[in-house]
Structures are given as structure tokens and as C-alpha cells.
Motif scaffolding. Structure first.
Motif, PDB file in Angstrom:
ATOM      1  N   VAL A 369       0.840  -1.194   0.000  1.00  0.00           N
ATOM      2  CA  VAL A 369       0.000   0.000   0.000  1.00  0.00           C
ATOM      3  C   VAL A 369       0.881   1.252   0.000  1.00  0.00           C
ATOM      4  N   GLU A 370       0.597   2.177  -0.901  1.00  0.00           N
ATOM      5  CA  GLU A 370       1.293   3.463  -0.972  1.00  0.00           C
ATOM      6  C   GLU A 370       0.309   4.556  -0.546  1.00  0.00           C
ATOM      7  N   LYS A 371       0.380   4.914   0.724  1.00  0.00           N
ATOM      8  CA  LYS A 371      -0.592   5.847   1.289  1.00  0.00           C
ATOM      9  C   LYS A 371      -0.515   7.222   0.643  1.00  0.00           C
ATOM     10  N   ALA A 372       0.657   7.580   0.125  1.00  0.00           N
ATOM     11  CA  ALA A 372       0.783   8.898  -0.497  1.00  0.00           C
ATOM     12  C   ALA A 372      -0.069   9.022  -1.751  1.00  0.00           C
ATOM     13  N   ALA A 373      -0.410   7.892  -2.385  1.00  0.00           N
ATOM     14  CA  ALA A 373      -1.219   7.920  -3.606  1.00  0.00           C
ATOM     15  C   ALA A 373      -2.710   7.817  -3.334  1.00  0.00           C
ATOM     16  N   MET A 374      -3.110   7.660  -2.072  1.00  0.00           N
ATOM     17  CA  MET A 374      -4.526   7.511  -1.739  1.00  0.00           C
ATOM     18  C   MET A 374      -5.212   8.868  -1.736  1.00  0.00           C
ATOM     19  N   ALA A 375      -6.420   8.909  -2.302  1.00  0.00           N
ATOM     20  CA  ALA A 375      -7.201  10.149  -2.296  1.00  0.00           C
ATOM     21  C   ALA A 375      -7.831  10.337  -0.932  1.00  0.00           C
ATOM     22  N   SER A 376      -7.884  11.580  -0.481  1.00  0.00           N
ATOM     23  CA  SER A 376      -8.414  11.855   0.852  1.00  0.00           C
ATOM     24  C   SER A 376      -9.671  12.708   0.835  1.00  0.00           C
ATOM     25  N   GLY A 377     -10.101  13.122  -0.336  1.00  0.00           N
ATOM     26  CA  GLY A 377     -11.274  13.980  -0.413  1.00  0.00           C
ATOM     27  C   GLY A 377     -12.570  13.209  -0.247  1.00  0.00           C
ATOM     28  N   PRO A 378     -13.699  13.913  -0.179  1.00  0.00           N
ATOM     29  CA  PRO A 378     -14.998  13.245  -0.040  1.00  0.00           C
ATOM     30  C   PRO A 378     -15.379  12.531  -1.328  1.00  0.00           C
ATOM     31  N   ALA A 379     -16.261  11.561  -1.193  1.00  0.00           N
ATOM     32  CA  ALA A 379     -16.736  10.823  -2.353  1.00  0.00           C
ATOM     33  C   ALA A 379     -17.560  11.729  -3.247  1.00  0.00           C
ATOM     34  N   THR A 380     -17.628  11.375  -4.510  1.00  0.00           N
ATOM     35  CA  THR A 380     -18.415  12.145  -5.471  1.00  0.00           C
ATOM     36  C   THR A 380     -19.886  12.102  -5.073  1.00  0.00           C
ATOM     37  N   PRO A 381     -20.522  13.245  -4.820  1.00  0.00           N
ATOM     38  CA  PRO A 381     -21.914  13.218  -4.335  1.00  0.00           C
ATOM     39  C   PRO A 381     -22.880  12.805  -5.433  1.00  0.00           C
ATOM     40  N   ALA A 382     -23.944  12.145  -5.007  1.00  0.00           N
ATOM     41  CA  ALA A 382     -24.995  11.768  -5.952  1.00  0.00           C
ATOM     42  C   ALA A 382     -25.875  12.979  -6.238  1.00  0.00           C
ATOM     43  N   ARG A 383     -26.495  12.978  -7.394  1.00  0.00           N
ATOM     44  CA  ARG A 383     -27.333  14.095  -7.804  1.00  0.00           C
ATOM     45  C   ARG A 383     -28.625  13.566  -8.392  1.00  0.00           C
ATOM     46  N   PRO A 384     -29.628  14.420  -8.537  1.00  0.00           N
ATOM     47  CA  PRO A 384     -30.875  13.963  -9.176  1.00  0.00           C
ATOM     48  C   PRO A 384     -30.604  13.457 -10.584  1.00  0.00           C
ATOM     49  N   GLU A 385     -31.386  12.490 -11.012  1.00  0.00           N
ATOM     50  CA  GLU A 385     -31.168  11.880 -12.318  1.00  0.00           C
ATOM     51  C   GLU A 385     -32.431  11.945 -13.148  1.00  0.00           C
ATOM     52  N   ARG A 386     -32.240  12.021 -14.446  1.00  0.00           N
ATOM     53  CA  ARG A 386     -33.340  12.012 -15.394  1.00  0.00           C
ATOM     54  C   ARG A 386     -33.164  10.783 -16.288  1.00  0.00           C
ATOM     55  N   VAL A 387     -34.184   9.944 -16.333  1.00  0.00           N
ATOM     56  CA  VAL A 387     -34.142   8.680 -17.067  1.00  0.00           C
ATOM     57  C   VAL A 387     -35.230   8.700 -18.127  1.00  0.00           C
ATOM     58  N   LEU A 388     -34.871   8.288 -19.346  1.00  0.00           N
ATOM     59  CA  LEU A 388     -35.833   8.157 -20.441  1.00  0.00           C
ATOM     60  C   LEU A 388     -36.110   6.678 -20.655  1.00  0.00           C
ATOM     61  N   LEU A 389     -37.358   6.285 -20.472  1.00  0.00           N
ATOM     62  CA  LEU A 389     -37.768   4.890 -20.625  1.00  0.00           C
ATOM     63  C   LEU A 389     -38.539   4.743 -21.926  1.00  0.00           C
ATOM     64  N   LEU A 390     -37.917   4.104 -22.921  1.00  0.00           N
ATOM     65  CA  LEU A 390     -38.535   3.909 -24.232  1.00  0.00           C
ATOM     66  C   LEU A 390     -39.136   2.511 -24.297  1.00  0.00           C
ATOM     67  N   GLY A 391     -40.466   2.427 -24.367  1.00  0.00           N
ATOM     68  CA  GLY A 391     -41.152   1.140 -24.400  1.00  0.00           C
ATOM     69  C   GLY A 391     -41.697   0.762 -23.040  1.00  0.00           C
ATOM     70  N   TRP A 392     -42.574  -0.248 -23.052  1.00  0.00           N
ATOM     71  CA  TRP A 392     -43.227  -0.671 -21.810  1.00  0.00           C
ATOM     72  C   TRP A 392     -43.530  -2.162 -21.909  1.00  0.00           C
ATOM     73  N   ASN A 393     -43.241  -2.892 -20.832  1.00  0.00           N
ATOM     74  CA  ASN A 393     -43.608  -4.303 -20.755  1.00  0.00           C
ATOM     75  C   ASN A 393     -43.868  -4.654 -19.300  1.00  0.00           C
ATOM     76  N   ARG A 394     -43.991  -5.930 -19.014  1.00  0.00           N
ATOM     77  CA  ARG A 394     -44.362  -6.334 -17.658  1.00  0.00           C
ATOM     78  C   ARG A 394     -43.276  -6.013 -16.634  1.00  0.00           C
ATOM     79  N   ARG A 395     -42.034  -5.800 -17.066  1.00  0.00           N
ATOM     80  CA  ARG A 395     -40.960  -5.462 -16.139  1.00  0.00           C
ATOM     81  C   ARG A 395     -40.849  -3.962 -15.897  1.00  0.00           C
ATOM     82  N   ALA A 396     -41.541  -3.144 -16.689  1.00  0.00           N
ATOM     83  CA  ALA A 396     -41.431  -1.694 -16.553  1.00  0.00           C
ATOM     84  C   ALA A 396     -41.854  -1.199 -15.166  1.00  0.00           C
ATOM     85  N   PRO A 397     -42.987  -1.657 -14.595  1.00  0.00           N
ATOM     86  CA  PRO A 397     -43.312  -1.204 -13.228  1.00  0.00           C
ATOM     87  C   PRO A 397     -42.234  -1.563 -12.209  1.00  0.00           C
TER      88      PRO A 397
END
Length: 632
Positions: A369-397
């Protein structure tokens, strides 16, 4: 008007056909005349051309009779008419006996071969795998079982389905290919008949897998097959482990009761929806799942390691140079990615990802382990997402529900489908529990028409999910793929027109259509049937893995994640993978691999590397990603 005269040839042919229609006696008569017409003249030629033949005509005729009798096995005696008649009679009796005996033997062999071709003989094997049912999953399951048995000296897989035995053998031979040392046995008959199930000797099997077929009543058929299996095993002692799959979660309880205490029941639609959503949230994750489920690569194993007893779980993460530790099994309880301070007991089993069960060996990797190469900052925060769902079937719900479970406030799902596919009521029912974190909106339109997609700002979405319609009862199971391929072709045109790549997740039914899909080589394609087949094959080798995959693929639990590499190591630094493992441990995660951005479109694995050696050094870039097991 004069009647047209029939040609002599046609009348002769008609008379000959009429005599044959009289039965076996006419056929025997014609055969006798044909033989005599050939043998008698040939015998006469031999006698008349023989220099030592007698001069008298009667003697020559007698010699012709001798040759004819020897040829036709008629005796050929030349004495008084009584002796000649008796000689012919005995010869005919002998000929009748031999012919009857040959006929009986031929009939018996034909019946036996027919029975074997029908697949009605009992399989006499021990510890073999029994596959009940026939669908596209059977090829994946059999292929994986063959791969799992590659190092076995004697292994067998018995397939029982209500199909022709020869057709099953030809299909498996074509799609599975060479099976090595594994014996592939096919038997024909309904899987819901206990008497037919005994042909596969399930009582002596090592595992029984029940596949759903492609019909609308597939789940009911699975439950009925499980009940027939229970009836066939009644009074046979310990029952073999059973792995089955249903599509609708409403049948899971009934299937579990029918399978018994040791049975494992998978919900194929739920699993497929979870994997689609995970791939939509992090492109490339389907490639990681493929690597983990395929027997051809590294896979999960449970190993005992008394030497680590009393030490915290975090120490085990850097104790195996060629294996990745992700959890432990305490009794029947799975602890996936437990806190690093969790003490390990002597009887705990470690859950590791390794090349084989004998490639996990202890060696302290902490000094890498090379501790000098380890990142120490916070994790990348999650953000709201926009999803486009093309088509519909029994798995869509189910997909909408999975998106809702981990949605950030302000997230949205836009559904585009025809009115015949989905109604506003269906969408509202799927969105009933969405709350304020996820908004679902329905837009009517044909996703196979260019104008429908042009009206959408597809590049503004974080991910695009393409679903096929549910096939009609009279359509082949892979019919929805036809529309999906058309939609993908239109999306590809939009990509080429704008020069921007779309994060598309595609659901296909038939794996063969993947090669036809106009998508980038490393794109996320979910073949639901193939993934369920891979899952069933993995669990059939170790039923404890059912709990592992249930947790990994859940929306709320500990799962496989793709994170930016900059959350763990400093970009531009060359450091061993052990450094990434140590950095992930600090964040409460287990690092199990990475995806190289530079190799995403060139290597066969599309840049995904699972379980690299801890000592492997590489230079990490901003676009690289790390594969971890952890929570969001």
C-alpha cells in the motif's frame, strides 16, 4: 366421340400397381418371378459355356436346376418328383425360419432404437445435474454446468423436456458446442408427470434445476413441475437441492413451498429490473455482472481460514494477493462487506472472488500500500437523475420501483410508449409510491418512428432504457427484439448526427440479437434469460450463493458499484491495486476490480478487470472507475 386409347405402358403400370396392392402374397410372388427371371438364364449361360458340361440336354437342364437351387437355397435335388418336392419344401421352411428370425431381430432392434430416440430409458448416474424444462435459458445453463465440470473426471447433465430427443441433442450440440468430459443426456416427456421425472433419476442427482418455458403460463408450469418432483422423490430419502425461476413474484411463495426447505427460487423479472436500473445508473456495470456470473472467469468461493481467527475483517482484505475478500458466512448468515472492525471467528467462512477454490492463499499485502497515492477527499456526491424509458412491458413497473428506491429529490422518469402498450393508469400505479423524490411522466408515441425520438431531447437524460413489448401468445418469444433493434438504430443515427454518445441500456430476449444491435462494443445489454441462467448455474454449484446474489442485486442493500477512481487514488499516479483496496477499506467498501477507460473499446472485456493481483501496478486516470462492493 371416339374414346381415347390408354397407352400400353400406362395400362401395364396400372396392372402392376394393382397386383402389388393385393398385399404381401403378391409381393412375394413378384419377388420370386424376378429372382427366377435372373437366376435361371444366368445358370443356363454358365452351364452351356462350361467345357465340361454334359452333352445330353436332360443332364444340362439338371445342372441348371442344381445351380438355381444352390443360388436360391432350394435344395436342388434331382431324383424322383417326390424327392425334388420334399427338397424344395425343406428349403422353403428353412428360408421361412431364417427370414422370420431375421425379421424378429430387426423389429426388436428397431423398437429399441426407436425407444432410445424417444428418450424413454432411465438415466443411471450419481451426483449428476438434472435440468427440467426447455427455453433459451437451457443453453446458458448447460454451457455453464459444462464449464463448472471441466475439472471433473466423470460428470453428467440430464435434460428432460417435452420435446423430441433428437431435436434437443442437435440444438444443444449446435449452441453449446464441445462438452469435454461431461456427458450430455436428453430425455423426452412432460416435466409435470412424476413417472416421467424418474427417467432422470432425480433421487441420485446432485442438483435439480427447473427452467420456466416461454409461454404465458410459465410460472404455473414451474410450480406444477416442482410438485411432480416432490411426488417423484417421495420416500426416496434426502432430496437434492432444487433451483428454480419464476417470472412473477406472486408465484414465488407457491414455488418455494413446492420446492421444499432446500429449494432456491429466483424471480427473473425482478432480477432483470434490478440489473437494468443498476446499469442505467452506472454504465458498464452489466459487464461487471457478466464477469462475476460467468464460470469462465473469477467467481465466488467460500473458504475456511482459521489463521485469521480473532483478527478484524479489514485485515482479510489485504491478506490474499490473488483473491478479493468481500464478506463472510457466519453459520447460515451472510455478512456481505461487514464493518472492517468485525472480528472473525475460527468457524467463519470467508467469501472471496478467486480464479478457483485452490487459488486463495494467504500472504500479507499491507506493505504494497502506498498511502501517499490515496485520495483523501470526499466521495463524489450523488445528484438527481433524469431517465428516459422507451417502451413498456411487464418489467417496466418493477424498473420504476427500483428507480424510486434510490432516487434523489428532483429525479424524473419520462416514459414513451404507444397507447396500446401502456395507459396512464398503469403508469400512475407504477408511480403510486414514488413520493416527491421521483416524478414519472407518460408520453404517447411510437418509439420506432424517427419523429418520435427527434421530439425528445435524448441527450439531456442521464440514461436511456430501451424495452421491448411483451410478446403476444401467438408470436415467437424473441419478437420484441425486432422493435428494439429498430429503436437502437434510430438512436444510433442521433448519436452520429450530434457526435455525442448516448448512455443506452438495452433489454434483449435473444442473445444472438446482441451481435445485430447497432450499439458500441461496451454498451450495457441485459439479456434477462441469459443472466437468470448464469445465476441458476452458479447457485446450483453452491446454494449459499443465493443469499450473496440476492444482496448484491438488491436496490437497498450492499451491491456491486462502479465509482470514479479519483475517489480512491490520485489521478496520474502509478500505484499497486493494493492501494485501491486500502482506500476502499477506509470508505467501508471492498474493492474487487476496475474498469480502464483507455481499454473500454479495445479489449475483449471492454476494460473491465475483476480480481487483479494486489501487486499489479497501473497509472490511474480521471476516466478510470473502480469496482467495489458497498452501499450508496
Amino acid at each position: 366421340m371416339a374414346q381415347r386409347r390408354t397407352p400400353f405402358g400406362d395400362r401395364a403400370r396400372y396392372w402392376f400397381d394393382s397386383t402389388l396392392a393385393r398385399g404381401a402374397s403378391a409381393l412375394v410372388g413378384w419377388m420370386a418371378l424376378l429372382c427366377l427371371a435372373v437366376v435361371v438364364p444366368a445358370s443356363a449361360v454358365l452351364v452351356w459355356t462350361d467345357p465340361g458340361a454334359p452333352a445330353a440336354l436332360t443332364d444340362r437342364l439338371a445342372q441348371v436346376w442344381h445351380l438355381t437351387g444352390e443360388t436360391l437355397r432350394l435344395g436342388g435335388a434331382t431324383d424322383t418328383p417326390l424327392r425334388v418336392t420334399m427338397s424344395v419344401l425343406l428349403a422353403l421352411v428353412a428360408l421361412l425360419y431364417v427370414s422370420t428370425l431375421v425379421g424378429l431381430i430387426t423389429t426388436a432392434l428397431t423398437e429399441r432404437l426407436t425407444e432410445l430416440r424417444r428418450g424413454r430409458s432411465t438415466v443411471l448416474e450419481q451426483g449428476h445435474a438434472v435440468v427440467l424444462g426447455w427455453s433459451e435459458q437451457v443453453f446458458t445453463v448447460v454451457s455453464e454446468l459444462v464449464a463448472a465440470n471441466a475439472n471433473q473426471r466423470r460428470a453428467a447433465v440430464a435434460v428432460l423436456a417435452d420435446r423430441d430427443k433428437t431435436a434437443m441433442e442437435e440444438a444443444l450440440s449446435t449452441k453449446v458446442g464441445p462438452v469435454g468430459r461431461t456427458r450430455l443426456i436428453c430425455r423426452s416427456g412432460p416435466t409435470t408427470d412424476p413417472a416421467v421425472l424418474t427417467l432422470t433419476s432425480p433421487a441420485t442427482a446432485g442438483v435439480v434445476l427447473v427452467l420456466p418455458h416461454d409461454e404465458p403460463d410459465a410460472d404455473a408450469e414451474v410450480v406444477k413441475t416442482l410438485l411432480a418432483l416432490r411426488a417423484a422423490l417421495a420416500g426416496e430419502g434426502p432430496r437434492p437441492p432444487v433451483v428454480a425461476a419464476v417470472r412473477d413474484d406472486r408465484y414465488r411463495l407457491a414455488a418455494s413451498l413446492a420446492a421444499g426447505p432446500g429449494g432456491v427460487i429466483l424471480e427473473s423479472d425482478t432480477v432483470a429490473a434490478r440489473l437494468i436500473v443498476q446499469a442505467a445508473r452506472r454504465p458498464g456495470l452489466s459487464l461487471v455482472h457478466q464477469e462475476l456470473l460467468d464460470f469462465a472467469g473469477d467467481e465466488f468461493y467460500l473458504i475456511a481460514e482459521p489463521a485469521l481467527a480473532g483478527r478484524p475483517f479489514g485485515d482479510a482484505l489485504l491478506s490474499y494477493p490473488t483473491s478479493s475478500v468481500v464478506g463472510m458466512m457466519r453459520g447460515d448468515t451472510l455478512l456481505l462487506n461487514p464493518p472492517s472492525q468485525t472480528p472473525m471467528a475460527a468457524d467463519d467462512l470467508l467469501l472471496v472472488i478467486s480464479r478457483d477454490d485452490d487459488t486463495a492463499w494467504l500472504d500479507d499485502c499491507a506493505e504494497l500500500v502506498e498511502k501517499a497515492a490515496m485520495a483523501s477527499g470526499p466521495a463524489t456526491p450523488a445528484r438527481p437523475e433524469r431517465v428516459l424509458l422507451l417502451g413498456w412491458n411487464r418489467r417496466a413497473p418493477l424498473i420504476v420501483d427500483q428507480l424510486r428506491r434510490r432516487a434523489r429529490p428532483g429525479s424524473a422518469v419520462d416514459v414513451v410508449a404507444e397507447g396500446g402498450e401502456v395507459t396512464a393508469r398503469q403508469v400512475s400505479e407504477a408511480d403510486a409510491h414514488s413520493g416527491t423524490d421521483l416524478t414519472v411522466t407518460l408520453h404517447h408515441g411510437d418509439i420506432t418512428r424517427p419523429e418520435t425520438l427527434r421530439r425528445l431531447d435524448v441527450h439531456s437524460y442521464d440514461s436511456v432504457i430501451v424495452l421491448g413489448q411483451d410478446p403476444a401468445p401467438d408470436q415467437p418469444p424473441d419478437t420484441p427484439d425486432n422493435r428494439t433493434l429498430v429503436t437502437l438504430l434510430l438512436l444510433r443515427q442521433l448519436e452520429e448526427a450530434t457526435g455525442r454518445e448516448l448512455p443506452v441500456v438495452t433489454e434483449l430476449i435473444d442473445d444472438r440479437n446482441r451481435a445485430l444491435a447497432p450499439i458500441s462494443p461496451g454498451a450495457d445489454v441485459i439479456i434477462s434469460g441469459k443472466l437468470i441462467g448464469l445465476l441458476m448455474a452458479q447457485i446450483s454449484q453452491n446454494r449459499h450463493l443465493a443469499a450473496v446474489f440476492e444482496e448484491l442485486f438488491s436496490a437497498d442493500g450492499t451491491g456491486v458499484r462502479l465509482r470514479p477512481a479519483t475517489d480512491y487514488v490520485l489521478p496520474g499516479h502509478e500505484t499497486p491495486f493494493a492501494t485501491v483496496v486500502a482506500a476502499a477499506r477506509e470508505r467501508g467498501e471492498c474493492a474487487i476490480g476496475y474498469r480502464s477507460h483507455d481499454d473500454s473499446s479495445t479489449t475483449p472485456g471492454h476494460g473491465v478487470r475483476i480480481n487483479p493481483p494486489k501487486a499489479e501496478r497501473r497509472r490511474w486516470t480521471i476516466e478510470d472507475e473502480v469496482v467495489v462492493v458497498g452501499k450508496d
